[in-house]
Design a protein around this motif. Structure first.
Motif, PDB file in Angstrom:
ATOM      1  N   GLN A   1     -36.678  -4.720  14.573  1.00 55.95           N
ATOM      2  CA  GLN A   1     -36.148  -3.718  14.144  1.00 55.95           C
ATOM      3  C   GLN A   1     -35.325  -3.860  12.625  1.00 55.95           C
ATOM      4  O   GLN A   1     -34.573  -4.405  13.163  1.00 55.95           O
ATOM      5  N   ASP A   2     -35.994  -3.123  12.671  1.00 58.67           N
ATOM      6  CA  ASP A   2     -34.762  -2.917  10.697  1.00 58.67           C
ATOM      7  C   ASP A   2     -33.541  -2.392  11.027  1.00 58.67           C
ATOM      8  O   ASP A   2     -33.740  -1.195  11.410  1.00 58.67           O
ATOM      9  N   PRO A   3     -32.509  -2.756  10.571  1.00 57.88           N
ATOM     10  CA  PRO A   3     -31.501  -2.403  10.225  1.00 57.88           C
ATOM     11  C   PRO A   3     -31.187  -1.168   9.760  1.00 57.88           C
ATOM     12  O   PRO A   3     -32.201  -0.726   8.357  1.00 57.88           O
ATOM     13  N   TYR A   4     -30.599   0.641   9.913  1.00 61.31           N
ATOM     14  CA  TYR A   4     -30.438   1.189   9.669  1.00 61.31           C
ATOM     15  C   TYR A   4     -30.095   1.097   7.505  1.00 61.31           C
ATOM     16  O   TYR A   4     -28.682   0.699   7.837  1.00 61.31           O
ATOM     17  N   PRO A   5     -29.738   1.724   7.167  1.00 62.24           N
ATOM     18  CA  PRO A   5     -31.589   2.119   6.125  1.00 62.24           C
ATOM     19  C   PRO A   5     -32.465   1.091   5.894  1.00 62.24           C
ATOM     20  O   PRO A   5     -31.942   0.083   5.380  1.00 62.24           O
ATOM     21  N   SER A   6     -33.502   1.993   6.377  1.00 63.33           N
ATOM     22  CA  SER A   6     -34.689   0.326   5.676  1.00 63.33           C
ATOM     23  C   SER A   6     -35.802   1.318   4.755  1.00 63.33           C
ATOM     24  O   SER A   6     -36.527   0.898   4.372  1.00 63.33           O
ATOM     25  N   LYS A   7     -35.345   2.085   5.050  1.00 63.59           N
ATOM     26  CA  LYS A   7     -36.350   3.238   3.169  1.00 63.59           C
ATOM     27  C   LYS A   7     -35.636   4.432   2.752  1.00 63.59           C
ATOM     28  O   LYS A   7     -34.682   4.533   3.632  1.00 63.59           O
ATOM     29  N   PRO A   8     -35.580   5.070   2.007  1.00 67.43           N
ATOM     30  CA  PRO A   8     -35.693   5.955   1.465  1.00 67.43           C
ATOM     31  C   PRO A   8     -35.287   7.566   2.656  1.00 67.43           C
ATOM     32  O   PRO A   8     -35.454   7.426   3.502  1.00 67.43           O
ATOM     33  N   ILE A   9     -33.680   7.539   1.931  1.00 69.83           N
ATOM     34  CA  ILE A   9     -33.357   8.901   2.840  1.00 69.83           C
ATOM     35  C   ILE A   9     -33.823   9.940   1.287  1.00 69.83           C
ATOM     36  O   ILE A   9     -33.297  10.210   0.708  1.00 69.83           O
ATOM     37  N   ARG A  10     -33.997  10.874   2.572  1.00 66.04           N
ATOM     38  CA  ARG A  10     -34.397  12.545   2.458  1.00 66.04           C
ATOM     39  C   ARG A  10     -32.907  13.417   2.341  1.00 66.04           C
ATOM     40  O   ARG A  10     -32.831  13.778   3.273  1.00 66.04           O
ATOM     41  N   VAL A  11     -32.746  14.041   1.052  1.00 66.28           N
ATOM     42  CA  VAL A  11     -30.924  14.705   1.646  1.00 66.28           C
ATOM     43  C   VAL A  11     -32.062  16.535   0.860  1.00 66.28           C
ATOM     44  O   VAL A  11     -32.605  16.464   0.069  1.00 66.28           O
ATOM     45  N   VAL A  12     -32.069  17.253   2.069  1.00 65.46           N
ATOM     46  CA  VAL A  12     -32.928  18.212   1.616  1.00 65.46           C
ATOM     47  C   VAL A  12     -31.760  19.705   1.424  1.00 65.46           C
ATOM     48  O   VAL A  12     -30.905  19.675   1.936  1.00 65.46           O
ATOM     49  N   VAL A  13     -31.836  20.141   0.678  1.00 64.10           N
ATOM     50  CA  VAL A  13     -30.835  21.190   0.034  1.00 64.10           C
ATOM     51  C   VAL A  13     -31.724  22.243  -0.441  1.00 64.10           C
ATOM     52  O   VAL A  13     -32.801  22.884  -1.219  1.00 64.10           O
ATOM     53  N   PRO A  14     -31.151  23.693   0.476  1.00 68.93           N
ATOM     54  CA  PRO A  14     -32.197  24.510   1.339  1.00 68.93           C
ATOM     55  C   PRO A  14     -31.636  26.044  -0.078  1.00 68.93           C
ATOM     56  O   PRO A  14     -32.243  26.768   0.069  1.00 68.93           O
ATOM     57  N   TYR A  15     -31.360  25.288  -1.334  1.00 71.42           N
ATOM     58  CA  TYR A  15     -31.391  26.391  -1.873  1.00 71.42           C
ATOM     59  C   TYR A  15     -31.761  25.920  -3.266  1.00 71.42           C
ATOM     60  O   TYR A  15     -32.128  24.803  -3.849  1.00 71.42           O
ATOM     61  N   PRO A  16     -31.730  26.259  -4.829  1.00 72.51           N
ATOM     62  CA  PRO A  16     -32.401  26.326  -5.770  1.00 72.51           C
ATOM     63  C   PRO A  16     -31.899  25.029  -6.756  1.00 72.51           C
ATOM     64  O   PRO A  16     -30.599  24.584  -6.181  1.00 72.51           O
ATOM     65  N   ALA A  17     -32.729  24.137  -6.985  1.00 77.43           N
ATOM     66  CA  ALA A  17     -31.392  23.076  -7.924  1.00 77.43           C
ATOM     67  C   ALA A  17     -30.684  24.014  -8.940  1.00 77.43           C
ATOM     68  O   ALA A  17     -30.691  24.802  -9.426  1.00 77.43           O
ATOM     69  N   GLY A  18     -29.943  23.184  -9.343  1.00 80.91           N
ATOM     70  CA  GLY A  18     -28.741  23.338 -10.542  1.00 80.91           C
ATOM     71  C   GLY A  18     -27.464  23.906  -9.729  1.00 80.91           C
ATOM     72  O   GLY A  18     -26.575  24.308 -10.049  1.00 80.91           O
ATOM     73  N   GLY A  19     -27.644  25.173  -8.081  1.00 79.84           N
ATOM     74  CA  GLY A  19     -26.539  25.591  -8.034  1.00 79.84           C
ATOM     75  C   GLY A  19     -25.542  24.472  -7.227  1.00 79.84           C
ATOM     76  O   GLY A  19     -25.250  22.970  -7.053  1.00 79.84           O
ATOM     77  N   GLY A  20     -24.682  24.422  -6.860  1.00 84.54           N
ATOM     78  CA  GLY A  20     -23.186  24.094  -6.295  1.00 84.54           C
ATOM     79  C   GLY A  20     -23.790  23.235  -4.976  1.00 84.54           C
ATOM     80  O   GLY A  20     -23.639  22.104  -5.127  1.00 84.54           O
TER      81      GLY A  20
END
Length: 328
Positions: free
Chosen positions: A30-49
């Motif tokens: 059982q690998d310790p967290y985190p053991s792989k890439p984390i995805r951050v979802v932004v529900p708005y277009p790129a370039g905004g605040g």
């Protein structure tokens, strides 16, 4: 009898071996967290605040956790699409939502939402914002009460601008109308940029402008700032009273940026993410960046952010219902 004993032992040997594997090898696997890439979802277009803040935090979060943090923009349906992606993702800590106040407003504005607010677990409130009530200096109005008196003297002739239908500025504007007992016309714009341009151009008599968009103009000789929404005065405008201080309570809810994960995420992972994000927000570098954006840096823990989410959800629901604001 001896045959029975040997048979029983033979039956147990595979189970003993399996137990040993699960009890020792299973834990080790059982690998310790985190053991792989984390995805951050932004529900708005790129370039905004929201996107900018997600990427600023993502860089430092990757350094602190030793894993890549990938920001993905998933705009659509006023943020519903991106919110839904995270709400339905596995609760393993590898899918994170960079959300804004709309997370708690959407359930009050839309009858059909593909997820429930309870499907998301609060991680950290990153920063607070507010709406600034601004008027063209050419109006001669310098206080909120002067504006109210002017509106009452000429019902239906003045207006107020917002940065979009069903946004915080729209709901704050309608709440203000109710509290002040005035008749002013709502003019929605497609974002704060066009709204500010209309205000500076004199097409609006009042505007509820998000602090991040208003920040470059707070010292302009073309506008007067009458009040701010939210629970406290804005640090960059200590001389400007809140709506409550001006005699119009009911607009104490702040806008905010915050991180969420799927509700099924283990508490240990939620707490770890919350602690890391809070530390990043409170670092001198990010604190300054947020302040320069016109925001109030927070960096709270999950248990501190949760009551804010619950209180604000109830607040915006009440505002939407009383003002009859709906997107369906």
């Amino acid at each position: 009898m001896a045959f029975t004993r040997r048979k029983t032992l033979t039956q147990w040997l595979p189970l003993i071996a399996l137990a040993a594997t699960c009890g020792v090898g299973g834990v080790q696997a059982q690998d310790p967290y985190p053991s792989k890439p984390i995805r951050v979802v932004v529900p708005y277009p790129a370039g905004g605040g929201t996107d900018t803040i997600a990427r600023l935090i993502g860089v430092q979060l990757s350094q602190r956790l030793g894993q890549p943090v990938v920001v993905e923009n998933k705009p659509g349906a006023s943020g519903i699409l991106g919110n839904d992606i995270v709400a339905k993702a596995p609760g393993d800590g590898y899918t994170v939502l960079m959300g804004i106040t709309a997370v708690v407003q959407i359930p009050a504005l839309y009858k059909k939402v593909p997820y429930k607010l309870g499907d998301l677990a609060p991680v950290s409130q990153i920063a607070k914002s507010a709406d600034l009530l601004m008027v063209p200096r050419s109006t001669g109005v310098t206080t909120l009460q002067q504006f109210v008196d002017k509106a009452k003297a000429a019902p239906g002739t003045l207006n107020y601008g917002s940065y979009g239908n069903a946004t915080s500025s729209h709901m704050n504007g309608e709440r203000f109308k109710q509290k002040a007992g005035i008749d002013i016309t709502h003019i929605p714009y497609q974002g704060s940029g066009p709204e500010v341009a209309a205000l500076l151009g004199g097409q609006l008599t009042l505007a509820f402008v998000d602090a991040t968009a208003a920040y470059p103009h707070i010292k302009s000789d073309k506008v007067n700032i009458l009040a701010v929404t939210g629970s406290q005065r804005h640090p960059a405008l200590p001389q400007v009273p809140t709506m409550t201080e001006s005699g119009y309570p009911g607009l104490e809810a702040n806008g905010w940026f915050g991180m969420f994960v799927p509700a099924a995420t283990p508490k240990a992972i939620v707490d770890k993410l919350g602690a890391e994000v809070a530390a990043i927000v409170k670092s001198p570098e990010l604190h300054k960046r947020l302040t320069d954006m016109g925001l109030i840096a927070v960096g709270s823990q999950p248990e501190e952010f949760k009551p804010v989410v619950e209180k604000d959800a109830a607040h915006w629901k009440a505002v939407a219902e009383s003002a009859k604001i709906s997107m369906d």
